[in-house]
Design a protein around this motif. Sequence first.
Motif, short mmCIF file in Angstrom:
data_model
loop_
_atom_site.label_atom_id
_atom_site.label_comp_id
_atom_site.label_asym_id
_atom_site.label_seq_id
_atom_site.Cartn_x
_atom_site.Cartn_y
_atom_site.Cartn_z
N VAL A 83 0.87 -1.18 0.00
CA VAL A 83 0.00 0.00 0.00
C VAL A 83 0.90 1.23 0.00
CG1 VAL A 83 -1.78 1.31 1.22
CG2 VAL A 83 -1.83 -1.20 1.26
N GLN A 85 1.75 5.50 -0.25
CA GLN A 85 1.25 6.70 0.41
C GLN A 85 0.10 7.34 -0.37
OE1 GLN A 85 4.23 9.58 1.52
NE2 GLN A 85 2.75 11.18 1.92
N HIS A 86 0.19 7.34 -1.70
CA HIS A 86 -0.85 7.98 -2.51
C HIS A 86 -1.85 6.97 -3.06
CE1 HIS A 86 1.10 11.82 -2.09
NE2 HIS A 86 2.25 11.28 -2.44
N LEU A 87 -1.86 5.78 -2.49
CA LEU A 87 -2.88 4.73 -2.69
C LEU A 87 -2.89 4.12 -4.08
CD1 LEU A 87 -5.85 6.24 -0.67
CD2 LEU A 87 -3.92 4.89 0.13
N LEU A 89 -5.07 4.14 -6.52
CA LEU A 89 -6.33 3.55 -6.98
C LEU A 89 -6.58 3.98 -8.43
CD1 LEU A 89 -8.64 4.18 -3.89
CD2 LEU A 89 -7.46 2.07 -4.50
N ARG A 142 -11.26 5.62 0.88
CA ARG A 142 -10.28 5.27 -0.17
C ARG A 142 -9.12 4.49 0.43
NH1 ARG A 142 -11.61 10.55 -1.98
NH2 ARG A 142 -9.77 11.46 -0.97
N GLN A 143 -8.72 4.85 1.64
CA GLN A 143 -7.66 4.12 2.31
C GLN A 143 -8.05 2.66 2.50
OE1 GLN A 143 -4.87 6.18 3.78
NE2 GLN A 143 -3.93 4.20 3.47
N ALA A 146 -7.85 0.68 -0.75
CA ALA A 146 -6.47 0.30 -1.06
C ALA A 146 -6.04 -0.91 -0.23
CB ALA A 146 -5.53 1.48 -0.81
N PRO A 163 1.29 5.18 4.55
CA PRO A 163 -0.01 5.32 3.87
C PRO A 163 -0.91 6.40 4.45
CG PRO A 163 -0.06 3.43 5.33
CD PRO A 163 1.37 3.93 5.33
#
Length: 366
Positions: A83, A85-87, A89, A142-143, A146, A163
Amino acid sequence: MAVDIDLHCQDLVRRFGSHTAVNQVSLEIPAGSFFSILGPSGCGKTTLLRLLAGFDRPDSGDIMIRGQRMNDVAPNHRPVNMVFQHLALFPTMSVGDNIAYGLKRRKVPTAERQRRIAEVLEQVGLAGMETRLPQQLSGGQRQRVALARCLVLKPTLLLLDEPLGALDLKLRDQMKVELKNLQKAFGTTFVYITHDQSEALVMSDRVAVMRDGRFDQVASPEALYREPATPFVASFVGDNNRLGGKLLARDGELAQVALADGRSVSGRLADSGHHPTPKIGDRAELFIRPESLVLGAAEPGHCTLTARVRATLFDGANSRVEVEAAGERCYVRLPQDGSVPAPQEGSSVTLAWEPQLARVFAAEAS
């Protein structure tokens, strides 16, 4: 009873030209644990994570996952997910499709894929949100997407590279609790990289404090806080006051430090095997936590030091008094019940502490 080990690293080294980013790092992480690597920027923690993920290779040493050597195994063939830091997605894919991506690449049959997606969404508290796009979710949601995208693949290790760094303070505090609970619910081994001591202390079973490519100390959060093994750990983990001088005398584990202004203070001598023990006359440093200091009259056997008040810093339950003592800036935590009134700026106060609560180290070379 034998403990299952998910990750074992032995003497890992990674160099970039003349710079050694990871220097003889060894560690063992038991299955199902939350392990954090804590350190300042540039200490080597992200390089270490890249080695574990397979994005980079060590110059020497071994990486073993569940007893299998991983040094030459490609990232997509390791039982590891990550995972960022900026995910990362996919913005045009729904929540369900984001989570399904890895399963499709592994050619998991449709029925099994749908079952696992529904199951993981239920576990992360996002049931019924399969059709939403990432931009329709909150930062915390969103976290969790991920995390679900990784956990649905059932990795042996989940690597997390700072993250929570992009989240605001309140959401970060909320996600610390959620991450800890999710890790326990899934039972997956988490390896978490952070420069934020609060994240490491709140979530982890064990923490490695990293500096200049090495581990200064690996211990439980409580041990790191109460029994730091080096001056760096003492200063980096939690708030701490430092008083420098020379070792004047010692009586068993208690040490007396002569300060630059001629006064002396006492604390418990650190003797952890991780850092040299000072000899009489050597430069020494005494560390004492703000909450271990008391303003005013001292109890019998307590150490005392006169200081001048610089300012009172109101921060609700964490309000502090900033003082100058022996040429050093120090902080004292004010009791939450208001039993000790904030002293006036410029006034003289007495600091008192129990010597057993302070730690004395040999001073590090500057």
